[in-house]
Design a protein around this motif. Structure first.
Motif, mmCIF file in Angstrom:
data_model
loop_
_atom_site.group_PDB
_atom_site.id
_atom_site.type_symbol
_atom_site.label_atom_id
_atom_site.label_comp_id
_atom_site.label_asym_id
_atom_site.label_seq_id
_atom_site.Cartn_x
_atom_site.Cartn_y
_atom_site.Cartn_z
ATOM 1 N N ARG A 122 52.440 7.867 81.896
ATOM 2 C CA ARG A 122 53.085 8.105 80.600
ATOM 3 C C ARG A 122 52.181 8.976 79.711
ATOM 4 O O ARG A 122 52.652 9.871 79.022
ATOM 5 N N LYS A 123 50.880 8.719 79.769
ATOM 6 C CA LYS A 123 49.934 9.552 78.999
ATOM 7 C C LYS A 123 49.938 10.986 79.528
ATOM 8 O O LYS A 123 49.890 11.944 78.750
ATOM 9 N N LEU A 124 50.015 11.117 80.844
ATOM 10 C CA LEU A 124 50.080 12.470 81.424
ATOM 11 C C LEU A 124 51.347 13.198 80.959
ATOM 12 O O LEU A 124 51.321 14.396 80.698
ATOM 13 N N GLN A 125 52.428 12.426 80.848
ATOM 14 C CA GLN A 125 53.679 13.010 80.332
ATOM 15 C C GLN A 125 53.467 13.575 78.935
ATOM 16 O O GLN A 125 53.879 14.698 78.641
ATOM 17 N N ALA A 126 52.828 12.785 78.104
ATOM 18 C CA ALA A 126 52.597 13.213 76.717
ATOM 19 C C ALA A 126 51.710 14.454 76.681
ATOM 20 O O ALA A 126 51.996 15.422 75.956
ATOM 21 N N ASP A 127 50.638 14.449 77.474
ATOM 22 C CA ASP A 127 49.750 15.620 77.540
ATOM 23 C C ASP A 127 50.529 16.851 78.005
ATOM 24 O O ASP A 127 50.366 17.949 77.465
ATOM 25 N N HIS A 128 51.339 16.625 78.998
ATOM 26 C CA HIS A 128 52.120 17.715 79.580
ATOM 27 C C HIS A 128 53.025 18.347 78.517
ATOM 28 O O HIS A 128 53.099 19.565 78.380
ATOM 29 N N GLN A 129 53.640 17.483 77.737
ATOM 30 C CA GLN A 129 54.539 17.957 76.683
ATOM 31 C C GLN A 129 53.762 18.756 75.643
ATOM 32 O O GLN A 129 54.159 19.842 75.228
ATOM 33 N N GLN A 130 52.612 18.197 75.261
ATOM 34 C CA GLN A 130 51.808 18.828 74.233
ATOM 35 C C GLN A 130 51.310 20.200 74.705
ATOM 36 O O GLN A 130 51.360 21.183 73.963
ATOM 37 N N LEU A 131 50.848 20.252 75.937
ATOM 38 C CA LEU A 131 50.254 21.493 76.453
ATOM 39 C C LEU A 131 51.301 22.555 76.755
ATOM 40 O O LEU A 131 51.081 23.742 76.519
#
Lengths: 463, 463
Positions: free
Chosen positions: A142-151
């Motif tokens: 889920r954290k990777l998802q958030a990072d992915h969205q941000q980046l």
């Protein structure tokens, strides 16, 4: 080299090597891309990714294992493998992660960009969780998802999850619901083989042989990917699977044993105070198995035997425990003047190496070492016998059981040499626990990606 | 039949069958001597014995296993096997006993006359001692010496001791000194094979196959002793030896494993309250291994898996223990409102069959059953692989580990059938623990004794 060399070979279905590519140098951890290898068009990759999220090609040119980097602090929830694989030439967005959920451990592989402005490309990260804490694994994704969205500015749904291993089925609904994304399940054995083929043919300094004199003797990348077949993969997780691989995507489970990592961890958690794998391995390093194992020398007395086995050969794992425990119980019943004392003195007269310590106490270290030997020797013998039966000269050991532990590798190597009389060779990998996860990660690829085409991409089962 | 048929066969070194002997009936426990078989001259035997103590021939005409006799009360020092072998036609004095001293057990075979005035002949008796109580074994032989003297009037020195197994060397000085007699040491593997050949070819209702439908399906005596080769003997004592037998006295140790009886007894004495083998086997009978073993169904969830294994197949022996123990520890640390409770509920949602009972407690019964399965399955697989490699169709299981225990035989039989896809057969013996002792007993014989010449007598090593 003719342009047709990039076309698939009709006999194997494999594509030839890219035009202009040269055989890889045996060892290259410089990270400098090989100028003779073709570069991928970066812009088109990014466009591909945006229109077809998750179908990007991974550029493995100049890939190398990151040594000598500071170790990522270990979390209570997971363990981050310090040996990232740097992909200095991969610049496109990667919008998938892959997880291999086994009986004891869930292994996660994901791509991250280099944080420094000056560095190009990115790296593959390797993380493992205990399967019973699958929630921590899902939280991490889920954290990777958030990072992915941000980046990348894309919707988080676009980071899809490739999943393999038994838990890909068991935890399918849970994962899909918790992450709100597509979970694409892939065949476990196929992923193991794709991952292993990738490591053998693409990553320098990944595969090695073990001996006490040279604990990590790296094996050069093969001149031709097709030259690696046939081989035996012995995958040691909770249990053990033995898979015969005859060519790319040609594999068959030919055997296995239930005596694997789960047996070692389970019995040692009952018999010793160790509460995690690392502690168990540390115990084993300090142990002396001859206090619990019955050696050939213990049965025959000093040295002499006619069965051709060394006196230090283990005749029976834990074979001293029962009689010592019985003797201690008898001593407790009889007091110190009874049968046992008598017996103990006589044992010494007969030249036995037994009972050097209090018979009622067994050291955790000795128990750990005995069981590590027992499980590893046993896997080694069965692996040898299957390799012999199917005429497979190379035996690769994968799975989290090994964990880079030298005693384990020594025992497995020794067993293969002992039984095969030196005709077969054991190979190990630095990412041995991540074969399935990397295989699942790589399955999210179009055909003929990368430098050496060590697997065919293609059909996805999204059952 | 020509007289030359009693001469050794030049190709095998085997003697032909005695003139006039007919093939034995398949099953004959009547004890009635077969009139077509030759009788031995009794008086000359007695004279031989007096002039050459210990070199008498054993007359095995009409030998049969004694069923339905009252069980000899078990002593604390030893266990008397109730299945004596009656030798109704042997009348000569026997002035030797034989002992096979292994890593855990010492097995003794001796001859006794029938006590009743009306009965002729005598019987072979089978007794086992724990090797650590070797003194009790020596005391027992001392009693036999006294009886021998009383019955036969000879000096007690004349009851000589044939000894085999590792302990024949380890306890050589001790035995010789304590008994004041000659101790003749015999090769361990040779004795095992002589004993097994004797049981297979001479004793009706000794060898059987096991299945749940027919737990003891006796195998007829072979029409020709030579037709039993080649075969694999898997001898399971503290450790396991696998011996390829190509013909009489033609054998080779081709493998083995340290995971044998000693492993089971040792680990179970640490993990359960059981204090002897019988209690351990009784525990195993009542156990449910699915509470500690990780089954294929536990990894894949309900039923579904693509690796072609049944959901009840054991993926990892003791594979549930570590995670359950960890969960229990975490629960203890967190209290009941913490991470574990949460996790436990989710496990149920996912359809897991785990945690049906208190996670911190494992039943001794379940542990015993799991370990019995693990050890037996493992031996079965390795035996199959060796039999396959050496093209041996018949696999005989011997050694005290089996102890006539149905679960053990079922697991070994199942493993052989599973791995060989039904092409190989497991055979068991009612005197499975006494192969070596009987072999040593029989070595004290002139050439071409008995009915079927299932071994060559001859040279004794009295090293």
């Amino acid at each position: 080299m003719s342009p047709s060399s990039t076309q698939p070979d009709p006999t194997t279905g494999e594509a030839g090597r890219a035009a202009g590519a040269t055989p890889a140098p045996a060892v290259d951890i410089s990270g400098v891309p090989d100028a003779t290898r073709p570069r991928r068009p970066v812009l088109s990759d990014i466009n591909d990714t945006i229109s077809h999220p998750g179908t990007v090609r991974i550029n493995v040119q100049g890939a190398f294992i990151v040594d000598d980097e500071p170790v990522t602090p270990r979390s209570e929830d997971y363990e981050h493998d310090p040996r990232d694989i740097r992909l200095p030439n991969h610049t496109a967005v990667v919008s998938h992660v892959a997880v291999d959920i086994g009986g004891s451990l869930a292994k996660l592989v994901y791509f991250s960009r280099e944080p420094d402005e000056g560095s190009i490309g990115g790296r593959l990260n390797f993380i493992k969780f205990e399967t019973e804490r699958i929630d921590a694994c899902i939280d991490f994704v889920r954290k990777l998802q958030a990072d992915h969205q941000q980046l990348n500015g894309s919707a988080p749904e676009e980071l899809c999850v490739m999943a393999t291993g038994g838990g890909a089925f068991k935890y399918y609904d849970k994962t899909k619901k918790a992450l709100g994304v597509e979970v694409i399940r892939e065949d476990e054995m196929e992923c193991l083989i794709i991952g292993l083929d990738f490591f053998i043919t693409e990553i320098p300094n990944e595969v090695f042989t073990y001996s006490e004199e040279c604990p990590m003797d790296f094996v050069p990348l093969p001149p031709q990917p097709s030259s690696i077949y046939p081989y035996l993969l012995v995958n040691i997780g909770s249990g053990v699977s033995m898979i015969k691989v005859s060519g790319p995507r040609q594999y068959e489970r030919i055997g296995g044993t239930s005596l694997g990592g789960g047996t070692l961890w389970g019995l040692l958690s009952l018999l010793t105070g160790a509460r995690n794998f690392e502690d168990m391995l540390k115990l084993a390093e300090k142990g002396d198995n001859s206090t619990v194992d019955l050696l050939v020398g213990d049965i025959y007395g000093t040295g002499y035997n006619k069965i051709g086995l060394k006196s230090t050969h283990i005749a029976s794992s834990f074979g001293k425990v029962y009689k010592m425990k019985r003797a201690a119980e008898r001593e407790a019943e009889d007091g110190c003047n009874g049968d046992f004392k008598n017996h103990s003195e006589e044992e010494e007269v007969a030249g036995s190496s037994e009972l050097p310590h209090t018979p009622s106490k067994f050291r955790s270290e000795d128990i750990a070492r005995s069981l590590l030997y027992a499980v590893s020797n046993n896997i080694g013998q069965i692996a040898y016998l299957h390799a012999e039966k199917h005429n497979l000269p190379h035996i690769y050991f994968g799975g989290s059981f090994i964990g880079g532990h030298s005693q384990t590798m020594h025992t497995l190597s020794y067993a293969i040499r002992f039984w095969s009389k030196g005709t077969k060779q054991a190979y190990f990998l630095r990412h041995e626990g991540y074969l399935g996860a990397v295989g699942a990660f790589l399955k999210r690829q179009p055909r003929n990606w990368g430098r050496r085409n060590s697997f065919e991409g293609g059909k996805r089962s999204s059952v």
